[in-house]
Design a protein around this motif. Structure first.
Motif, mmCIF file in Angstrom:
data_model
loop_
_atom_site.group_PDB
_atom_site.id
_atom_site.type_symbol
_atom_site.label_atom_id
_atom_site.label_comp_id
_atom_site.label_asym_id
_atom_site.label_seq_id
_atom_site.Cartn_x
_atom_site.Cartn_y
_atom_site.Cartn_z
ATOM 1 N N GLU A 71 0.824 -1.212 0.000
ATOM 2 C CA GLU A 71 0.000 0.000 0.000
ATOM 3 C C GLU A 71 0.857 1.261 0.000
ATOM 4 O O GLU A 71 1.911 1.309 0.641
ATOM 5 C CB GLU A 71 -0.932 0.009 1.222
ATOM 6 N N HIS A 114 -9.369 6.225 2.252
ATOM 7 C CA HIS A 114 -9.325 6.147 3.705
ATOM 8 C C HIS A 114 -10.100 7.331 4.253
ATOM 9 O O HIS A 114 -9.691 8.475 4.075
ATOM 10 C CB HIS A 114 -7.885 6.160 4.205
ATOM 11 N N THR A 166 -1.222 0.538 7.524
ATOM 12 C CA THR A 166 -1.522 -0.863 7.865
ATOM 13 C C THR A 166 -0.206 -1.649 7.767
ATOM 14 O O THR A 166 0.804 -1.095 7.340
ATOM 15 C CB THR A 166 -2.532 -1.486 6.864
ATOM 16 N N THR A 204 1.484 -1.175 4.379
ATOM 17 C CA THR A 204 1.936 0.144 3.904
ATOM 18 C C THR A 204 3.450 0.134 3.708
ATOM 19 O O THR A 204 4.196 -0.276 4.608
ATOM 20 C CB THR A 204 1.556 1.242 4.919
#
Ligand SMILES: *Cc1c(COP(=O)(O)O)cnc(C)c1O
Length: 383
Positions: free
Chosen positions: A73, A336, A117, A120
């Motif tokens: 991510e 997000h 997360t 990421t």
């Protein structure tokens, strides 16, 4: 019609291109490319600058250098150009779109941590309009979680954050020399490398995965395929054009800033009467007058303003369609949070023409802007 953008040339571009032709070295990495590298490294302070054929290519190189892979991510704004996201999607990574600040329209540094997360790997910031993101806070959160930071500084040449040139602060920086940017070569870009450990591999990725750069420097006696890569280097013709621009970047920026300031002073009274909001530049951000925008009160007023400007013979435009709301953004990325600011801003923002040479027609432009705001205000009444 007064165009939205008109490319500026210094007058030396053709001289340099002619010289490149006489040199009989037209492919990449000749003397003009080296001179551009030198100027960028000197002015920005990165340990290495590499010309590419676009900022898009520089972002793709960044994604390759950071070894991004399926499912990783990357945190980024939704309010940006498609290339910011595409470069990472090409590696199978997932853009995670985070909202922007109300004042600078840059990634909101306070929302980043909550979007992290275990998958990421990087944060890709965009210095919108050549105004710096809050890099101290962003570098701190990246350091805490061991994330790389890519600066999409496509709009940020000659801008700074607390005195540091944009593109020199993150792990990697990406510049654009597209004809709509401050210094141009038609299409063009550069990758700025701020971590010395990435320099050798960046050269290899840029040269089709081979160690040809080392071969040309005489460091090895034959070159071969050693890694993944592509052809990311521009020809000497492009570099010759660019050199003329980079040599004059200070003067070009000065002229843009005086146009920007003229817009800003004109808009002050309209802001006072509530018709527009002007750009906000934090005092610790040195900007390069890449673009001038206004925020109108609503989508219908923004559209009425653009239509009125066109009737007056002046082209004004808007951008961006927020990436999280696009077909590809929904397929490959993830939002997000609510992205409230992004959604509201993108409906209301309009860009005014800003190019070196517009000075002689500036009275016409401002008269059109005055009329545009009056027409937009009456549109609201008609709603
Ligand atoms: C212009 C721009 C790009 C793409 O630059 P190219 O050189 O055209 O590839 C990427 N990101 C942002 C924010 C831009 O403004």
């Amino acid at each position: 019609m007064i165009p939205f953008n008109r490319p500026y040339t210094t007058g030396r571009e053709l001289t340099y291109i002619e010289e490149a032709c006489r040199n009989m070295h037209l492919s990449g990495d000749g003397v003009f490319t080296r001179k551009c590298h030198h100027l960028l490294e000197r002015d920005i302070g990165s340990c290495k600058a590499l010309l590419t054929h676009s900022c898009t290519a520089s972002l793709e190189m960044a994604a390759l250098l950071l070894n991004l892979a399926q499912g990783d991510e990357v945190i980024m704004p939704s309010y940006t150009f498609v290339s910011t996201a595409n470069a990472f999607v090409l590696r199978g990574a997932v853009p995670v779109f985070v909202d922007i600040r109300e004042d600078t329209l840059n990634l909101d540094e306070n929302l980043i941590e909550a979007a992290i997360t275990p998958r990421t790997k990087a944060i890709c910031v965009v210095h919108y309009a050549g105004v710096a993101c809050e890099m101290d806070a962003i570098m701190a959160v990246a350091g805490k979680y061991g994330l790389a930071v890519v600066e999409d500084a496509a709009q940020g040449i000659r801008s700074s954050y607390r005195g540091k040139p944009l593109g020199s602060i993150g792990t990697l920086g990406c510049l654009s020399f597209h004809e709509t940017k401050n210094a141009i070569s038609g299409e063009g870009g550069a990758l700025l490398i701020n971590d010395a450990r990435l320099v050798d591999r960046a050269e290899i990725i840029r040269e089709k995965g081979t160690n040809r750069s080392r071969f040309f420097r005489g460091q090895i006696d034959k070159y071969t395929w050693i890694d993944v890569g592509s052809s990311y280097l521009p020809s000497e013709l492009t570099a010759a054009f660019l050199l003329a621009q980079l040599e004059d970047i200070e003067e070009l920026t000065r002229r843009r800033l005086s146009i920007w300031t003229a817009y800003h002073e004109w808009a002050a009274e309209h802001e006072a009467s509530g018709l527009v909001r002007r750009p906000i530049i934090p005092t610790h951000c040195g900007h390069n007058a890449h673009l001038y925008y206004l925020l109108l009160p609503s989508l219908s007023r923004r559209q009425a303003f653009i239509a009125s400007m066109k009737e007056s013979g002046v082209l004004a435009v808007f951008h961006y369609v927020p990436l999280h709301s696009t077909p590809a953004g929904m397929k490959y990325g993830r939002a997000h949070g609510s992205l409230d600011v992004t959604n509201r801003i993108s409906d209301r923002l309009v860009r005014l023409p800003l190019w070196v040479g517009i000075e002689s027609q500036f009275d016409t432009v401002l008269a059109a802007c005055d009329k545009g705001l009056a027409d937009a205000a009456s549109e609201q009444v008609a709603d």
